[in-house]
Design a protein around this motif. Structure first.
Motif, mmCIF file in Angstrom:
data_model
loop_
_atom_site.group_PDB
_atom_site.id
_atom_site.type_symbol
_atom_site.label_atom_id
_atom_site.label_comp_id
_atom_site.label_asym_id
_atom_site.label_seq_id
_atom_site.Cartn_x
_atom_site.Cartn_y
_atom_site.Cartn_z
ATOM 1 N N THR A 78 0.857 -1.194 0.000
ATOM 2 C CA THR A 78 0.000 0.000 0.000
ATOM 3 C C THR A 78 0.886 1.234 0.000
ATOM 4 O O THR A 78 1.818 1.317 0.795
ATOM 5 C CB THR A 78 -0.878 0.025 1.274
ATOM 6 N N CYS A 79 0.604 2.199 -0.858
ATOM 7 C CA CYS A 79 1.448 3.393 -0.902
ATOM 8 C C CYS A 79 1.455 4.062 0.472
ATOM 9 O O CYS A 79 0.411 4.322 1.059
ATOM 10 C CB CYS A 79 0.963 4.375 -1.970
ATOM 11 N N ARG A 80 2.662 4.333 0.933
ATOM 12 C CA ARG A 80 2.851 4.869 2.280
ATOM 13 C C ARG A 80 2.311 6.300 2.419
ATOM 14 O O ARG A 80 1.965 6.725 3.498
ATOM 15 C CB ARG A 80 4.362 4.864 2.538
ATOM 16 N N ALA A 81 2.260 7.040 1.314
ATOM 17 C CA ALA A 81 1.836 8.441 1.419
ATOM 18 C C ALA A 81 0.355 8.628 1.125
ATOM 19 O O ALA A 81 -0.341 9.309 1.869
ATOM 20 C CB ALA A 81 2.668 9.312 0.482
ATOM 21 N N CYS A 82 -0.142 8.020 0.033
ATOM 22 C CA CYS A 82 -1.528 8.320 -0.360
ATOM 23 C C CYS A 82 -2.467 7.172 -0.045
ATOM 24 O O CYS A 82 -3.671 7.283 -0.255
ATOM 25 C CB CYS A 82 -1.600 8.691 -1.837
ATOM 26 N N GLY A 83 -1.922 6.036 0.419
ATOM 27 C CA GLY A 83 -2.776 4.912 0.800
ATOM 28 C C GLY A 83 -3.242 4.084 -0.383
ATOM 29 O O GLY A 83 -4.021 3.153 -0.224
ATOM 30 N N TYR A 84 -2.765 4.415 -1.561
ATOM 31 C CA TYR A 84 -3.176 3.652 -2.737
ATOM 32 C C TYR A 84 -2.746 2.199 -2.576
ATOM 33 O O TYR A 84 -1.577 1.908 -2.336
ATOM 34 C CB TYR A 84 -2.542 4.258 -4.001
ATOM 35 N N ALA A 85 -3.689 1.281 -2.701
ATOM 36 C CA ALA A 85 -3.374 -0.137 -2.500
ATOM 37 C C ALA A 85 -3.006 -0.769 -3.835
ATOM 38 O O ALA A 85 -3.672 -0.552 -4.826
ATOM 39 C CB ALA A 85 -4.571 -0.852 -1.902
ATOM 40 N N PHE B 234 7.218 3.121 -8.067
ATOM 41 C CA PHE B 234 6.790 4.527 -8.114
ATOM 42 C C PHE B 234 5.265 4.577 -8.111
ATOM 43 O O PHE B 234 4.622 3.902 -8.922
ATOM 44 C CB PHE B 234 7.344 5.159 -9.390
ATOM 45 N N CYS B 235 4.691 5.356 -7.208
ATOM 46 C CA CYS B 235 3.235 5.496 -7.151
ATOM 47 C C CYS B 235 2.833 6.635 -8.082
ATOM 48 O O CYS B 235 3.188 7.786 -7.850
ATOM 49 C CB CYS B 235 2.763 5.801 -5.731
ATOM 50 N N GLU B 236 2.122 6.282 -9.128
ATOM 51 C CA GLU B 236 1.760 7.320 -10.101
ATOM 52 C C GLU B 236 0.647 8.218 -9.584
ATOM 53 O O GLU B 236 0.370 9.256 -10.169
ATOM 54 C CB GLU B 236 1.405 6.685 -11.444
ATOM 55 N N LYS B 237 0.058 7.832 -8.470
ATOM 56 C CA LYS B 237 -1.011 8.677 -7.925
ATOM 57 C C LYS B 237 -0.417 9.858 -7.144
ATOM 58 O O LYS B 237 -0.799 10.998 -7.359
ATOM 59 C CB LYS B 237 -1.909 7.828 -7.028
ATOM 60 N N CYS B 238 0.561 9.582 -6.255
ATOM 61 C CA CYS B 238 1.091 10.682 -5.427
ATOM 62 C C CYS B 238 2.580 10.937 -5.667
ATOM 63 O O CYS B 238 3.168 11.804 -5.050
ATOM 64 C CB CYS B 238 0.854 10.401 -3.951
ATOM 65 N N ARG B 239 3.214 10.143 -6.542
ATOM 66 C CA ARG B 239 4.624 10.305 -6.917
ATOM 67 C C ARG B 239 5.619 9.917 -5.830
ATOM 68 O O ARG B 239 6.746 10.409 -5.810
ATOM 69 C CB ARG B 239 4.921 11.741 -7.370
HETATM 70 ZN ZN ZN Z 1 0.864 7.156 -3.502
#
Ligand code: ZN
Ligand code: TYD
Length: 416
Positions: free
Chosen positions: A7-14, A60-65
């Protein structure tokens, strides 16, 4: 020893599928991969059992970078007995002095809680500058013990709301400053970190987080910052995403030259009654790091690894001797990425006594005291502590006068 990070640590994107089985529609993409690598601070004496190896891959999380590692090595494995000690160098003392001046420009010296306080070096410095009532929160048993023995009150724990409440009480119930130097990128649960900050802060508390400045890390191709302890490569946009649901906001950003370029991100509670400093907007505007930026970084990193490997091979073929300077975590990344052994690098010197008589993780290269440089006089010395280059080049002028040459690997491999 490790588990996949999901799960993305910053935006929570799973997301799913770290380690194979990836779906092209997923928002988390692999941008840099060094394969399976040893733990960077796993310096062991002969007979001691190594902790082992884990995949070293940046997603790389493309939602929050936010760029983050694909796996999380258990913190007990990494930090129970931690080899990294804040160095007592001229560079560090200057940096501490700059921090004191920037903190007290915000508000007068007052009670301070430091997260990841290591051996207490900064808290000691702050105490001498009038920051009385200080408490450290440090997860490594060996370091917390050392700091307490040295008179720096230190709670042996990770930051969460419980350890925060204890530290706040130890500080007399009010905390003026919360400092977190280079521990944010080591923490798996940022939710717990933020809970801890919220528990420590009231409306006048200043929270100061120091992290590597990502645009510099990318420009310097400092891939040697990518190791299992650095779970995330924090950008300001990711920080903004993380803070969205909290009562904290970015207040000011200050850049420093230490460790190849760092930023101090100051946070304040929403009810602080103070307007954010224009530096927040400025730094946010300058940062434009996409998955492609990371892919270019990866290509350049692999080119640098190849180049250093060829250089050392050609020197060894010509009968030259080579050593290393600074058994930093960064040295482990270089040495293993280049697949060096004792045949290539005879030894690596380090000022940290605890690292002497060990070998570099993943290799048979011995770590020695710094005196070995002049005793052995190798023809070349790779400066793995390149972030202290000017201080070390000045300190080791005798080696250079006797014909020794330094190879500085970052930002681009050069011989001096
Ligand atoms: Zn993210
Ligand atoms: P640092 O860059 O802070 O380490 P890391 O990559 O592990 O985060 O530390 C550099 C290492 O170099 C550290 O183990 C101490 C060592 N060192 C020396 O041996 N001599 C020196 O003069 C300095 C400044 C550091």
């Amino acid at each position: 020893m490790y588990r996949p990070h999901t799960t993305c640590r910053a935006c929570g994107y799973a997301f799913h599928g770290a380690g194979g089985n990836r779906n092209p529609n997923e928002k988390l993409v692999s941008v840099f991969n060094l394969g399976v690598q040893p733990l960077a601070n796993d310096f062991c004496k002969s007979g001691q059992e190594r902790q082992g190896y884990a995949p070293l891959e940046v997603l790389f999380c493309e939602k929050c970078r936010l760029a983050q590692l694909s796996v999380v090595v258990k913190p007990e494995v990494l930090y129970k007995n931690y080899a990294y000690v804040t160095s007592d160098s001229e560079t560090m003392r200057k940096h501490f002095a700059a921090l004191v001046s920037d903190l007290t420009a915000e508000q007068p010296a007052g009670p301070v809680v430091e997260i990841g306080s290591n051996n207490g070096a900064l808290l000691k410095h702050l105490r001498a500058e009038g920051f009385i009532n200080s408490v450290g929160i440090e997860p490594a048993e060996n370091l917390a013990r050392e700091a307490n023995a040295d008179g720096v009150l230190t709670i042996n724990d990770y930051l969460d709301s419980e350890s925060a409440a204890k530290a706040k009480a130890d500080c007399g119930g009010k905390v003026s400053f919360v400092l977190a130097r280079h521990c944010f990128c080591h923490a798996d649960s940022w939710v717990k970190m933020i809970d801890g900050f919220e528990a420590l802060a009231d409306k006048d508390t200043l929270i100061a987080i120091e992290v590597p400045y990502l645009p510099d890390q990318i420009a310097n191709v400092s891939f040697d910052q990518c190791y299992h302890e650095h779970l995330s490569y924090l950008s300001l946009s990711a920080m903004a995403a993380l803070l969205e649901d909290s009562v904290l906001r970015m207040h000011k950003v200050i850049k420093y030259p230490i460790h190849g370029g760092c930023v101090l991100i100051m946070l304040r509670p929403l009810n602080s009654g103070r307007d954010p400093h224009p530096s927040v907007e400025q730094f946010m505007g300058q940062e434009n790091i996409t998955a492609d930026t990371w892919r270019e970084f990866a290509a350049e990193a692999h080119a640098q690894i190849h180049k250093l490997g060829l250089l050392i091979k050609s020197l060894r073929d010509a009968g030259k001797t080579v050593c290393g300077y600074g058994a930093s975590a960064k040295s482990t990344v270089w040495v293993n990425a280049c697949k060096f052994s004792r045949k290539d690098i005879s030894f690596i010197t380090d000022t940290t006594k605890g690292k002497w008589h060990t070998t570099s993780p993943g290799t048979d290269i011995p770590i020695t005291d710094p005196g070995a440089l002049l005793r052995e006089l190798p023809d070349y010395c790779i400066l793995f502590a390149w972030n202290f280059a000017s201080e070390i080049l000045a300190k080791e002028s005798l080696y250079r006068e006797k014909g020794g040459k330094f190879i500085i690997p970052v930002p681009h491999i050069k011989i001096v």
